[in-house]
Design a protein around this motif. Structure first.
Motif, PDB file in Angstrom:
ATOM      1  N   ALA A  29       0.836  -1.499  -0.227  1.00 49.80           N
ATOM      2  CA  ALA A  29       0.337   0.111  -0.292  1.00 49.80           C
ATOM      3  C   ALA A  29       0.819   1.449   0.346  1.00 49.80           C
ATOM      4  O   ALA A  29       1.871   1.229   0.514  1.00 49.80           O
ATOM      5  N   GLN A  30       0.330   1.999  -0.318  1.00 47.96           N
ATOM      6  CA  GLN A  30       1.279   3.443  -0.750  1.00 47.96           C
ATOM      7  C   GLN A  30       1.837   4.349   0.655  1.00 47.96           C
ATOM      8  O   GLN A  30       2.283   4.622   0.792  1.00 47.96           O
ATOM      9  N   MET A  31       0.139   3.965   1.328  1.00 49.09           N
ATOM     10  CA  MET A  31       0.074   4.574   2.807  1.00 49.09           C
ATOM     11  C   MET A  31       1.147   4.193   3.925  1.00 49.09           C
ATOM     12  O   MET A  31       1.702   4.729   4.640  1.00 49.09           O
TER      13      MET A  31
ATOM     14  N   PRO B 263      10.139   0.780   2.630  1.00 54.48           N
ATOM     15  CA  PRO B 263      10.983   1.537   1.582  1.00 54.48           C
ATOM     16  C   PRO B 263      10.140   1.162   0.070  1.00 54.48           C
ATOM     17  O   PRO B 263       9.245   0.403  -0.314  1.00 54.48           O
ATOM     18  N   LYS B 264      10.790   2.614  -0.427  1.00 52.10           N
ATOM     19  CA  LYS B 264       9.722   2.747  -1.700  1.00 52.10           C
ATOM     20  C   LYS B 264       9.593   1.513  -2.365  1.00 52.10           C
ATOM     21  O   LYS B 264       8.949   0.640  -3.646  1.00 52.10           O
ATOM     22  N   GLU B 265      11.096   1.678  -2.442  1.00 50.85           N
ATOM     23  CA  GLU B 265      11.958   0.565  -3.364  1.00 50.85           C
ATOM     24  C   GLU B 265      10.896  -1.301  -3.170  1.00 50.85           C
ATOM     25  O   GLU B 265      10.930  -1.583  -4.255  1.00 50.85           O
ATOM     26  N   ILE B 266      11.669  -1.352  -2.537  1.00 54.08           N
ATOM     27  CA  ILE B 266      11.174  -2.742  -1.434  1.00 54.08           C
ATOM     28  C   ILE B 266       9.885  -3.215  -1.834  1.00 54.08           C
ATOM     29  O   ILE B 266       9.100  -4.090  -2.233  1.00 54.08           O
ATOM     30  N   ARG B 267       8.887  -1.929  -1.387  1.00 56.60           N
ATOM     31  CA  ARG B 267       7.544  -2.080  -2.339  1.00 56.60           C
ATOM     32  C   ARG B 267       7.034  -2.120  -3.558  1.00 56.60           C
ATOM     33  O   ARG B 267       6.312  -2.946  -3.949  1.00 56.60           O
ATOM     34  N   ARG B 268       8.039  -1.999  -4.475  1.00 55.14           N
ATOM     35  CA  ARG B 268       7.933  -2.603  -5.831  1.00 55.14           C
ATOM     36  C   ARG B 268       8.004  -4.283  -5.849  1.00 55.14           C
ATOM     37  O   ARG B 268       7.435  -4.821  -7.019  1.00 55.14           O
ATOM     38  N   TYR B 269       9.282  -4.270  -5.044  1.00 50.33           N
ATOM     39  CA  TYR B 269       9.588  -6.059  -4.835  1.00 50.33           C
ATOM     40  C   TYR B 269       8.032  -6.785  -4.534  1.00 50.33           C
ATOM     41  O   TYR B 269       7.731  -7.666  -5.409  1.00 50.33           O
TER      42      TYR B 269
END
Length: 379
Positions: A265-267, A272-278
């Motif tokens: 989720a974005q919130m 970390p933002k990069e790990i959210r992509r993974y």
């Protein structure tokens, strides 16, 4: 009178020497010891150590040396880009409590990590995230029977803090040593901190889900072919066993969707933002597995219904065969019953060839019924 003389007089003039009273006491002591033998306590064995590996990572590289978990945490806190990965395998409560005191883990999460009977979930305890994963592994078998174990499950629990990650593994469905070895070759990913390890472990668990799902598809194809093969018995117990194994796999896969949705989720500012992509890539793989599991469940239900329909048809065929043979036997029973009556006046009773004519008539009617039942598929 001296003390010795008083003692002598009180004992009938006999002097009690030390050996005269020591011997009875020793005899009584030996008797008491023989009645209540003292069993030596068994020597305490070596205490099991649940720590599989404890490593300190600084700037994405593993630091050399053997680290204790307490000193590794202190060293990680002194570094700007340092964290500890502590790997545990089925820890006892006492050992897990000591680690929790050092790393500041919540007692409820510690209890869950020791019992290992949790469904996949993600909980937050202050700065520490607690992620529970259920692992799965396909069990090789030469033939699918009503007792075959197809899927073996376990659990992996992750404590993700600012400077550490603690992985607690139960069972052997997913070993984490290959994950650590592969991750240590990716310095850029390790620079993201403990959440990079959480991603790598989750990705490995979901990848094994995909492998298990592909192998289950082969078993379902074999089961389906056996059910629709008229030469095979296609026992229903095998279908039920496969359905139980699929339910066990489903319990591992399905509940993981919500934790992954929270992690991507974005919130969510903890990841970390990069790990959210993974994690989104992991979520895509999990969605594919969920679709496969749902389709397998529907397919198993269809196979089961088809097999039950086959059993019903086979029973109806058996009943038709029984009814056909009963109809043929009824011809003989009816004619023999009529001519077995004790009447004086009956047609053809005095005929010379009446007996063979009646036998020929019964045989002809039976053959006609047999051909008619065969032509209509009853026999």
């Amino acid at each position: 009178m001296t003390d010795r003389e008083r003692t002598t007089a009180s004992n009938g003039g006999r002097v009690l020497r030390p050996r005269d009273w020591v011997a009875p006491v020793r005899a009584m002591t030996r008797r008491l010891n023989s009645d209540n033998p003292q069993q030596p306590s068994p020597p305490a064995g070596p205490q099991r150590n649940a720590v599989v590996d404890c490593a300190l990572y600084v700037d994405g590289r593993r630091q050399p040396g053997d680290w204790q978990y307490a000193e590794a945490l202190d060293a990680a806190r002194r570094e700007e880009h340092g964290f500890v990965w502590l790997g545990l395998h089925e820890p006892e409560l006492a050992e897990m409590t000591a680690i929790a005191a050092t790393y500041g883990l919540h007692e409820l999460a510690v209890e869950d990590a020791v019992k290992a009977q949790q469904r996949p979930k993600l909980e937050q305890f202050g700065e520490v995230s607690f992620l529970v994963l259920r692992t799965a592994r396909y069990c090789e078998h030469a033939e699918l029977t009503e007792h075959s174990e197809v899927v073996e499950t376990g659990q992996v629990m992750l404590f993700i803090g600012p400077n550490f990650l603690i992985s607690v593994r139960h069972g052997d469905a997913c070993r984490l040593a290959p994950v650590r070895a592969d991750l240590e070759t990716k310095q850029d990913l390790l620079l993201q901190g403990p959440w990079a390890v959480a991603y790598a472990v989750t990705d490995r668990v979901v990848d094994i889900y995909l492998e298990v799902a592909d192998r289950l598809e082969d078993d379902l194809d074999t089961l389906e072919a056996d059910v629709f093969d008229r030469q095979s018995t296609g026992r229903i117990q095998r279908i039920y066993q496969m359905k139980r194994e699929l339910v066990e796999f489903k319990r591992a896969v399905m509940p993981l969707q919500r934790p992954l949705l929270t992690l991507t989720a974005q919130m969510n500012r903890d990841v970390p933002k990069e790990i959210r992509r993974y994690f989104r890539d992991v979520q895509d793989h999990l969605s594919r597995t969920v679709e496969q599991v749902n389709s397998y469940d529907d397919l198993l239900n269809s196979i089961l219904q088809a097999r039950l329909a086959q059993v019903t048809v086979d029973q109806n065929n058996d009943m038709r065969k029984i009814a056909a043979w009963a109809a043929i036997a009824a011809v003989w029973t009816a004619i023999a019953g009529i001519y077995g009556m004790n009447f004086e006046v009956m047609p053809e009773l005095k005929m010379t060839y009446g007996y063979p004519v009646v036998l020929a008539l019964m045989l002809a009617i039976s053959l006609a019924l047999y051909r008619w039942f065969r032509r209509n598929g009853w026999l």
